[in-house]
Scaffold this active site. Structure first.
Site, PDB file in Angstrom:
ATOM      1  N   SER A 100      -0.111  -0.172  28.000  1.00  0.00           N
ATOM      2  CA  SER A 100       0.682   0.427  29.076  1.00  0.00           C
ATOM      3  C   SER A 100       1.093   1.878  28.876  1.00  0.00           C
ATOM      4  CB  SER A 100       1.941  -0.410  29.336  1.00  0.00           C
ATOM      5  OG  SER A 100       1.609  -1.624  29.952  1.00  0.00           O
ATOM      6  N   LYS A 133      11.362   5.977  31.165  1.00  0.00           N
ATOM      7  CA  LYS A 133      10.857   4.788  31.860  1.00  0.00           C
ATOM      8  C   LYS A 133      12.005   3.827  32.154  1.00  0.00           C
ATOM      9  CE  LYS A 133       7.296   1.164  31.282  1.00  0.00           C
ATOM     10  NZ  LYS A 133       6.187   0.682  30.431  1.00  0.00           N
ATOM     11  N   SER A 138       1.656  -0.262  32.570  1.00  0.00           N
ATOM     12  CA  SER A 138       2.839  -0.334  33.395  1.00  0.00           C
ATOM     13  C   SER A 138       3.617   0.987  33.458  1.00  0.00           C
ATOM     14  CB  SER A 138       3.770  -1.420  32.823  1.00  0.00           C
ATOM     15  OG  SER A 138       4.245  -1.048  31.530  1.00  0.00           O
TER      16      SER A 138
END
Length: 495
Positions: A182, A78, A158
């Site tokens: 998330s 990420k 997210s």
């Protein structure tokens, strides 16, 4: 072997050990899949040179014997994790051009274990969002579609790029972070597994901060076994993070027996929300029946302060965000706006932050600054902290009464279309976190497991919440649920 990118971590590891394939072949298959999947906008910084270099090194290590489980396995990282020499932007314009000279502890641990970084994954800006629509790179797109509908769906947020990449077999697994859901919400939206470990189990060092008392890294994988393998590699004490726990990391995979006989699973009555779709309610009761059939005892429990969780979260998280993001001012960190003649330092700050931050980040910084201001600190921030303590106590009381894990829905709906929840009412978007934020407020481990499809053929997930530091036990309960649910659906390739 064909379709190597479709393997999970455990299958690929076993194939590597048997000599059926090599890390180089696995990596090439993933890189090819990534290049063919630009329509998903999941990978935003591709690192094929690093990937091939690490794959070759991993093959040598496996040949020599004694390689750890993650050795040679291609994964995505990420964009919130700082990776040395590779853009690490937290999906924000204000960090454009930032290439760290250091590596986050979690990505370093994974590299030390021999895993292969394929590149950086899309996400909501500074991890603020539930749909991956606040990214400077543009929206990440789910590989799933509703029936015969061509509308693009959100992979959740997210960690949307991570969820999309794992679901579309672009990588074998990916890192995510979870501040209010998330990891778990995107996993539920894409038919993947995502675990948020206990706060302090994974180091936060080198991960761009959103809300420091809530953020926690975790793996996003294709199965519960894969989650156990990757989580073990990510965990461990880190002297560079004062909130990192000095606890031994167990062999999570060895704890996956699937035997949950005699375990007590709590069903919280407060999670039965008004207006919850019937499909979610049915999935929840089906999940309870599956665990019961596996020998667990299902008990009704009460978590009375649940209704205050979202309001408390949306005071505490923006307050910490406004404090953490103060450093991005064009002086200490971040790109500086172009100034005109006569502009002073005030204009420089204003223009830099107005240009660098997107609308959602601006909104949360404003809310956070407001609740921390002199006249409102006690009325909002201090009150929210007290509510957080009560929420944590609710869970402690339930676990003290003998409950081993808690079963809830992971999300209030299946994935929605990109653009369907517009800017007009941000609260609608915030309601997506209704089942997940309590876990962060209480610092507990939580896992999302895919358990079925809705009538439009989209994945639905269930969440299990465990006792602090007992991720092994939680993963075992999730493993039993995964086996009972038998979820094997994959999105049809359209990209």
């Amino acid at each position: 072997m064909s379709d190597l990118n479709k393997l999970g971590l455990a299958e690929a590891r076993d194939a590597l050990r048997k000599g059926d394939t090599t890390s180089v072949e696995l990596t090439e298959a993933c890189l090819k899949a990534i290049d063919a999947a630009d329509a998903l906008n999941a990978f935003v910084h591709k690192t094929p040179e690093i990937a091939m270099e690490r794959a070759k090194a991993a093959d040598e290590r496996i040949k020599a014997g004694e390689a750890p489980s993650m050795c040679g396995l291609p994964i995505g990282i990420k964009d919130l994790f700082c990776t040395k020499g590779v853009p690490s932007q937290a999906a924000s314009k204000i960090l454009e051009g930032f290439k760290p000279e250091y590596e986050s502890t979690v990505s370093q641990k994974l590299a030390d274990a021999g895993s292969v970084m394929l590149g950086k994954l899309n996400m909501d800006e500074f991890a603020m969002g539930s749909s991956n629509e606040t990214s400077v790179y543009g929206d990440a797109v789910s590989p799933w579609r509703r029936g015969n509908d061509d509308a693009q769906l959100t992979p959740g947020g997210s960690s949307g790029g991570s969820a999309s990449a794992v679901a579309a077999d672009l990588c074998l697994a990916a890192t995510g972070t979870d501040t209010g859901g998330s990891i778990r919400q995107p996993a539920a939206f894409t038919g993947t597994v995502g675990i948020k470990p206990t706060y302090g189990r994974c180091s936060r060092w080198g991960i761009v901060a959103f809300a420091s008392s809530l953020d926690q890294a975790g793996p996003m994988t294709k199965s519960v076994r894969d989650a156990a393998i990757m989580l073990e590699a990510m965990c461990g004490h880190d002297p560079k993070d004062s909130t990192s726990a000095e606890l031994a990391v167990p062999d999570f995979e060895a704890m996956l027996t699937g035997d949950i006989r005699g375990k007590k699973i709590g069903i919280p009555k407060e999670y039965r929300m008004d207006g919850m779709p019937g499909e979610i309610g049915k999935l929840w009761s089906d999940g309870a029946e599956m665990l019961k059939a596996a020998g667990a005892k299902i008990v009704d429990i009460s978590l009375p302060h649940t209704k205050y969780a979202l309001p408390a979260y949306y005071v505490i998280a923006p307050a910490e965000a406004s404090s953490n993001l103060a450093r991005y001012d064009g002086v200490r960190y971040g790109r500086r706006a172009t100034l005109e003649a006569g502009d002073g330092i005030t204009e420089m700050y204003e223009k830099t932050r107005a240009e660098g931050f997107g609308h959602e980040v601006q909104r949360r910084v404003m809310v956070g600054t407001y609740v921390l201001s002199a006249g409102f600190y006690d009325a909002y921030y201090n009150r929210a902290r007290k509510v957080r303590t009560l929420i944590k106590k609710d869970f402690e009381d339930v676990f003290a009464a003998g409950v081993d894990a808690i079963l809830t829905p992971a999300t209030p709906s299946a994935a929605f279309g990109l653009g369907e929840m517009t800017e007009a009412d941000p609260v609608q978007m915030y309601l997506n976190d209704v089942f997940t934020v309590t876990v962060n407020l209480a610092g507990l481990p939580g896992i999302a497991v895919p358990a079925g499809l809705d009538k439009q053929g989209l994945p639905l997930g269930l969440q299990l919440i465990g006792k602090p530091w007992e991720e092994g036990d939680l993963l075992n309960t999730a493993y039993a649920l995964e086996n009972a649910a038998g979820f094997v659906a994959k999105p049809q390739q359209w990209w």
